[in-house]
Design a protein around this motif. Structure first.
Motif, mmCIF file in Angstrom:
data_model
loop_
_atom_site.group_PDB
_atom_site.id
_atom_site.type_symbol
_atom_site.label_atom_id
_atom_site.label_comp_id
_atom_site.label_asym_id
_atom_site.label_seq_id
_atom_site.Cartn_x
_atom_site.Cartn_y
_atom_site.Cartn_z
ATOM 1 N N SER A 1 0.575 -1.346 -0.185
ATOM 2 C CA SER A 1 0.159 -0.042 0.457
ATOM 3 C C SER A 1 0.536 1.153 -0.153
ATOM 4 C CB SER A 1 -1.187 -0.131 1.561
ATOM 5 O OG SER A 1 -0.198 -0.523 2.387
ATOM 6 N N ARG B 1 2.415 1.692 -3.297
ATOM 7 C CA ARG B 1 1.351 2.171 -4.265
ATOM 8 C C ARG B 1 1.279 3.621 -4.041
ATOM 9 N NH1 ARG B 1 -1.193 -2.313 -3.781
ATOM 10 N NH2 ARG B 1 -2.473 -1.775 -2.013
ATOM 11 N N ASN B 2 1.140 4.125 -2.778
ATOM 12 C CA ASN B 2 1.030 5.467 -3.134
ATOM 13 C C ASN B 2 2.161 6.408 -3.303
ATOM 14 O OD1 ASN B 2 -0.268 7.889 -1.306
ATOM 15 N ND2 ASN B 2 1.871 7.900 0.193
#
Length: 425
Positions: free
Chosen positions: A113, A116-117
Motif C-alpha cells: 500500500s 502504491r501511494n
C-alpha cells in the motif's frame, strides 16, 4: 512587497524578505521563482552557488523515475549490503546502529500500500517537475543546456529484463513511454557495448543537462539578474520570531526575514529539529568519476540497473557514477566505490579510456519513502521546508520552487502537499 535589505556588517542584524538556506539546485530554483514573483531573496550557503551535492550528480532530469527506492522484500537484502562495501547498495557497519530507525521506516515504506501511494504521488510530482523545469529553463534562457537524447537501461539477460518488467509496467501506467530494444537497434543506440548486454529499455523522453554545476550556476545568474543575492555563511540556528524568522550564523551574526526556506540538503534535518520537526533524513552517499572529454563516444545516458550506476555524457566529460552508500555525514569517503564502478564501465564499454578521471562524493538527502519534504514548519507558516529529494533534487527542483512559492504566498498549490508534509513521519 516591501522589505528591508541591508548588508551584514560587524555582526549587526540584516533583514531580507525571504532567506533561503542552501544554494544547491533546489535553493537556486526557489530563488529564481520567488524573484519572478517579486520577492526580495537572499540565499545563504556555507560554500557557494551549486558547489556541493548539486554539482556532481548524473545530470539527469529523471522525470520517468516514479518508483520509490524501497521495494518488496527490501529488508532481506540488508545483510548483503553490510557484507559488500563496494556493492550497488552498501551500509557502513559502523553506522548500522544509528541507521536502524531510518531502516525501520524504509521497511514500512516497502509495504504494497505504501509503495502504491508513493508511486502515485511521485508520478504527479514528476509531471509537475517536467512542466516547471522546461518552463523555467525557457524563461532563464538556458534551454540549450538541456539535452533530449533519452536513457538506455541495459540488461544482461532476458530473465533480468523480465524481473524488471513490473517496474516498467508501473511506469507505463504513469504515462511513461519506453521501447524494448535488442540486436542492431540496441547497438545503434550505443555502439561499442559489451555483448554481455542482450536487451535494453529505451526511454526517448528522458533528458539530461549539459553539466549540473554549470546548469545550476546558469539558473542562478537568472535569479541574480532578477535581484536575488548570495551571502556565504554557516547557519547554526534558526528560530521563529514575531513577523518572520531569525537565522544565526557561525560568526555570531544574525539575519532576519519575513519568510524562510530550509533547503540545506542532507543537513536540513538538523535545522528542522530546532523548530520541533524531527524528520528521518539519511544520507545516500553517491560516488562518481568524471573522465575527460573524449574518453568515449557516449550517445546518451546509459543505466546499468543490475549494478546501480550510470554513465552520462557531459559537455565537460564523461561521468561514471551512482550507487548508494548509507554512511551519514561524517565518515570519510570510500573512493574504492568510484574505482569499482569505473572498472565495470571499462568491462561494459571495452574501448573506453578510463584514465585521468576526477573522483567525487556527494550527500544525497534521502527520506524512507523517497518523497521530498515540502511544507510548513510546525513553528510557523513563515518557515517552509524544501529538502529530502534523494537522487531527484535536480529533477524536482523547479516543481519544488513552484510549490514553496505558492506556500509562502498562501496560494493553492499546484499539487496537494500533504504527501510531502514533514509531519507524515
Amino acid at each position: 512587497m516591501a522589505s528591508v535589505n541591508s548588508v551584514n556588517v560587524d555582526g549587526k542584524q540584516n533583514n531580507s524578505e525571504v532567506i533561503i538556506i542552501g544554494a544547491g539546485i533546489v535553493g537556486i530554483a526557489a530563488a529564481a521563482v520567488l524573484s519572478e514573483a517579486g520577492h526580495s531573496v537572499l540565499v545563504v550557503d556555507r560554500t557557494g552557488i551549486c558547489e556541493e551535492t548539486s554539482s556532481g550528480n548524473a545530470a539527469a532530469l529523471a522525470f520517468s523515475e516514479v518508483l520509490p527506492l524501497a521495494s518488496k522484500g527490501v529488508m532481506k537484502k540488508v545483510p548483503g549490503w553490510l557484507m559488500d562495501p563496494l556493492g550497488p547498495f552498501a551500509i557502513r557497519p559502523s553506522y548500522l546502529l544509528k541507521l536502524l530507525p531510518w531502516l525501520y521506516r524504509f521497511w514500512r515504506a516497502s509495504s504494497p500500500s505504501a509503495l502504491r501511494n508513493s508511486t502515485v504521488v511521485q508520478g504527479q510530482m514528476m509531471q509537475l517537475a517536467e512542466r516547471e523545469m522546461l518552463a523555467l529553463a525557457e524563461r532563464a534562457g538556458v534551454t540549450d543546456m538541456i539535452h533530449h537524447e533519452g536513457n538506455l537501461e541495459l540488461y544482461e539477460s532476458e530473465a533480468e529484463l523480465q524481473a524488471a518488467m513490473p517496474g516498467w509496467e508501473a511506469k507505463k501506467q504513469a504515462g511513461i513511454d519506453y521501447t524494448v530494444v535488442r540486436g542492431a537497434e540496441l547497438a545503434a543506440l550505443q555502439p561499442g557495448l559489451s555483448p554481455r548486454f542482450v536487451v535494453g529499455c529505451f526511454v526517448p523522453k528522458w533528458k539530461n543537462v549539459s553539466d549540473p554545476k554549470l546548469y545550476g550556476k546558469a539558473l542562478w545568474a537568472y535569479a541574480e539578474k532578477l535581484g536575488s543575492r548570495y551571502q556565504q555563511g554557516i547557519v547554526t540556528k534558526i528560530a521563529h520570531m514575531q513577523g518572520g524568522a531569525e537565522v544565526t550564523l557561525a560568526d555570531g551574526s544574525k539575519l532576519q526575514c519575513k519568510k524562510l526556506i530550509v533547503a540545506a540538503g542532507a543537513w536540513s534535518h538538523h535545522l528542522s529539529a530546532q523548530l520541533g520537526d524531527a524528520v528521518p533524513l539519511e544520507t545516500e552517499r553517491g560516488y562518481n568519476t568524471t573522465l575527460p572529454v573524449g574518453a568515449y563516444d557516449i550517445r546518451r545516458q546509459l543505466t546499468f540497473p543490475g549494478h546501480a550506476f550510470v554513465i552520462t555524457p557531459l559537455t565537460t566529460g564523461v561521468r561514471v557514477g551512482g550507487a548508494v552508500e548509507l554512511g551519514g555525514l561524517t565518515l570519510p569517503p570510500n573512493y574504492a566505490r568510484s574505482e569499482a564502478m569505473l572498472k565495470k564501465a571499462k568491462q561494459f564499454l571495452p574501448q573506453m579510456n578510463i584514465e585521468g578521471g576526477r573522483q567525487w562524493m556527494g550527500y544525497r538527502p534521502s527520506t524512507p519513502d523517497t518523497l521530498p519534504v515540502i511544507g510548513y514548519s510546525s513553528a510557523s507558516k513563515d518557515i517552509v521546508y524544501a529538502f529530502g529529494h534523494g537522487h531527484l533534487g535536480l529533477t524536482q527542483s523547479a516543481a519544488t520552487a513552484r510549490l514553496v512559492t505558492q506556500l509562502l504566498n498562501h496560494e493553492t498549490t499546484a499539487l496537494p502537499v500533504s504527501a510531502f508534509s514533514p509531519k507524515r513521519f
